[in-house]
Design an enzyme around this catalytic site. Structure first.
Site, short mmCIF file in Angstrom:
data_model
loop_
_atom_site.label_atom_id
_atom_site.label_comp_id
_atom_site.label_asym_id
_atom_site.label_seq_id
_atom_site.Cartn_x
_atom_site.Cartn_y
_atom_site.Cartn_z
CG ASP A 46 -19.34 -29.45 10.72
OD1 ASP A 46 -19.66 -28.62 11.60
OD2 ASP A 46 -19.52 -29.27 9.51
N GLY A 47 -16.81 -32.66 12.83
CA GLY A 47 -16.50 -34.00 13.31
C GLY A 47 -16.52 -34.10 14.82
CG ASN A 118 -22.98 -35.45 9.13
OD1 ASN A 118 -23.83 -34.72 9.64
ND2 ASN A 118 -21.73 -35.06 8.97
CG ASP A 148 -15.86 -45.76 -6.52
OD1 ASP A 148 -15.55 -46.78 -7.16
OD2 ASP A 148 -15.30 -44.66 -6.68
CB ALA A 160 -21.46 -33.82 5.34
CG LEU A 163 -22.84 -30.39 -1.48
CD1 LEU A 163 -24.05 -30.28 -2.39
CD2 LEU A 163 -22.70 -29.15 -0.62
#
Length: 259
Positions: A46-47, A118, A148, A160, A163
């Protein structure tokens, strides 16, 4: 699709399996410059699909489709790899139209404008939690998120990082975005929000000198941001091809029932 795919441009990630697949496919089907091709075939994970879309943005914006075959790990945006019958698979593929997010980040040397397929994410740079004010369409919705970080995900990117941060999985055909906190401390019960795709989301970093925050559009990072605006770039349409039995909306639907 009804297009006749005769000229293909093969691109591979640095993985040995992707390079080997590219060599085998070129021997079978030849290779063309992307500017002359009917489609780009991306071999990797995917990257690498995101890298391919970004690297060939002018061509993809003009309608050049990208078809991925998985030579990586999960490959959510990729089809299964096979050497045979590639032109037929392309002709029978279903097209998914993806609109990326646009991020405008105020940071030293900026502002910076980036696209993300994304998600756009803000994340603390030190051991101290980030303090972030969140506004939607000019209305303050959260005075101070202590966490964070926080992210905005597209439907295509909702499976991605979103989730993993316990955000919702969004159907590809939905006109919504996921606004998801990352390890929220205060407000402790806030789990995020579903935002319309035409909304403009603004993040103002509070106490930025003491609590610095970075902003990332997919894999492009800018550090020490003070303000980040995020909205869907509806003027940019990118075409990603999926095999009939691996359409992206079906993948997203299946992911919602995964255990």
């Amino acid at each position: 699709m009804s297009k006749d795919f005769k000229k293909l441009a093969f691109k591979a990630s640095s993985r040995p399996s992707a390079k080997e697949a590219r060599t085998a496919l070129i021997e079978r089907y030849g290779d063309h410059d992307p500017a002359e091709a009917d489609a780009i075939v991306a071999l990797g994970g995917d990257g690498f699909m995101l890298e391919t879309l970004t690297a060939h943005m002018p061509l993809v914006r003009r309608g050049l489709p990208v078809y991925g075959m998985n030579r990586g790990t999960i490959g959510f945006l990729m089809n299964d790899y096979a050497l045979d019958d590639l032109p037929a698979r392309l002709n029978n593929a279903e097209a998914a139209i993806i609109h990326p997010l646009k991020m405008i980040a105020d940071a030293p040397g900026g502002p910076f404008t980036e696209l993300a397929f994304n998600e756009v994410s803000l994340f603390r740079q030190t051991g101290q939690a980030a303090h972030i004010k969140i506004s939607v369409d000019g209305t303050e919705r959260l005075e101070r998120l202590i966490a964070d970080g926080v992210l905005v995900a597209t439907p295509a990117g909702s499976t991605a990082y979103n989730l993993s941060a316990h955000g919702p999985v969004l159907p590809l055909t939905s006109d919504i975005l996921a606004l998801t906190p990352i390890s929220a401390f205060r407000p402790r019960r806030w789990r995020g929000a579903i935002i319309g795709s035409n909304a403009r989301i603004v993040f103002d970093v509070l106490d930025g000198e003491k609590r610095p925050v970075s902003a990332t559009a997919d894999n492009i990072e800018h550090r020490n941001v003070s303000r980040v605006e995020v909205f869907q770039d509806l003027d940019t349409s990118l075409t990603v091809l999926f095999d009939e039995d691996h359409a992206l909306d079906e993948k997203i639907l299946r992911e919602q029932f995964a255990t």
